[in-house]
Design a protein around this motif. Sequence first.
Motif, PDB file in Angstrom:
ATOM      1  N   LEU A   1      40.023  49.019  40.939  1.00  0.00           N
ATOM      2  CA  LEU A   1      40.667  48.046  40.054  1.00  0.00           C
ATOM      3  C   LEU A   1      42.184  48.187  40.111  1.00  0.00           C
ATOM      4  O   LEU A   1      42.912  47.192  40.189  1.00  0.00           O
ATOM      5  CB  LEU A   1      40.169  48.217  38.625  1.00  0.00           C
ATOM      6  CG  LEU A   1      40.757  47.266  37.594  1.00  0.00           C
ATOM      7  CD1 LEU A   1      40.393  45.826  37.920  1.00  0.00           C
ATOM      8  CD2 LEU A   1      40.263  47.628  36.207  1.00  0.00           C
ATOM      9  N   ALA A   2      42.676  49.408  40.084  1.00  0.00           N
ATOM     10  CA  ALA A   2      44.121  49.634  40.155  1.00  0.00           C
ATOM     11  C   ALA A   2      44.686  49.138  41.484  1.00  0.00           C
ATOM     12  O   ALA A   2      45.754  48.520  41.517  1.00  0.00           O
ATOM     13  CB  ALA A   2      44.432  51.115  39.958  1.00  0.00           C
TER      14      ALA A   2
ATOM     15  N   ALA B   1      43.404  46.754  43.371  1.00  0.00           N
ATOM     16  CA  ALA B   1      43.319  45.288  43.387  1.00  0.00           C
ATOM     17  C   ALA B   1      44.447  44.667  42.579  1.00  0.00           C
ATOM     18  O   ALA B   1      45.058  43.691  43.010  1.00  0.00           O
ATOM     19  CB  ALA B   1      41.970  44.835  42.849  1.00  0.00           C
ATOM     20  N   VAL B   2      44.743  45.232  41.430  1.00  0.00           N
ATOM     21  CA  VAL B   2      45.824  44.699  40.596  1.00  0.00           C
ATOM     22  C   VAL B   2      47.157  44.818  41.326  1.00  0.00           C
ATOM     23  O   VAL B   2      48.004  43.929  41.253  1.00  0.00           O
ATOM     24  CB  VAL B   2      45.868  45.435  39.239  1.00  0.00           C
ATOM     25  CG1 VAL B   2      47.147  45.138  38.485  1.00  0.00           C
ATOM     26  CG2 VAL B   2      44.658  45.058  38.398  1.00  0.00           C
ATOM     27  N   ARG B   3      47.314  45.889  42.058  1.00  0.00           N
ATOM     28  CA  ARG B   3      48.588  46.109  42.748  1.00  0.00           C
ATOM     29  C   ARG B   3      48.736  45.278  44.022  1.00  0.00           C
ATOM     30  O   ARG B   3      49.823  44.809  44.337  1.00  0.00           O
ATOM     31  CB  ARG B   3      48.711  47.590  43.091  1.00  0.00           C
ATOM     32  CG  ARG B   3      50.010  47.931  43.710  1.00  0.00           C
ATOM     33  CD  ARG B   3      50.164  49.402  43.905  1.00  0.00           C
ATOM     34  NE  ARG B   3      51.472  49.655  44.479  1.00  0.00           N
ATOM     35  CZ  ARG B   3      52.206  50.689  44.215  1.00  0.00           C
ATOM     36  NH1 ARG B   3      51.750  51.597  43.392  1.00  0.00           N
ATOM     37  NH2 ARG B   3      53.371  50.848  44.764  1.00  0.00           N
TER      38      ARG B   3
ATOM     39  N   HIS C   1      49.211  37.200  42.939  1.00  0.00           N
ATOM     40  CA  HIS C   1      48.917  36.301  41.822  1.00  0.00           C
ATOM     41  C   HIS C   1      48.949  34.866  42.311  1.00  0.00           C
ATOM     42  O   HIS C   1      49.706  34.523  43.218  1.00  0.00           O
ATOM     43  CB  HIS C   1      49.956  36.476  40.711  1.00  0.00           C
ATOM     44  CG  HIS C   1      49.922  37.821  40.077  1.00  0.00           C
ATOM     45  ND1 HIS C   1      48.968  38.182  39.158  1.00  0.00           N
ATOM     46  CD2 HIS C   1      50.701  38.902  40.240  1.00  0.00           C
ATOM     47  CE1 HIS C   1      49.178  39.417  38.778  1.00  0.00           C
ATOM     48  NE2 HIS C   1      50.234  39.886  39.433  1.00  0.00           N
TER      49      HIS C   1
END
Length: 53
Positions: free
Chosen positions: A27-28, A30-32, A36
């Motif tokens: 998850l970390a 993917a967020v990074r 967007h």
Amino acid sequence: MVIGGALTQIDWRWTFFLPVAIAAGTLAAAVRHVPHDSPRTAATASTPRAPSR
């Protein structure tokens, strides 16, 4: 499977903790690394795009 067997030799609770740690790391990452989306306005959302070739 081998790793799960090795973890049960240490403590059986680690077999439940390891997937949580892997999911948190995924998850970390993917967020990074996942970009967007740009915000879409009502005008651009309703306008069809030309097919790309």
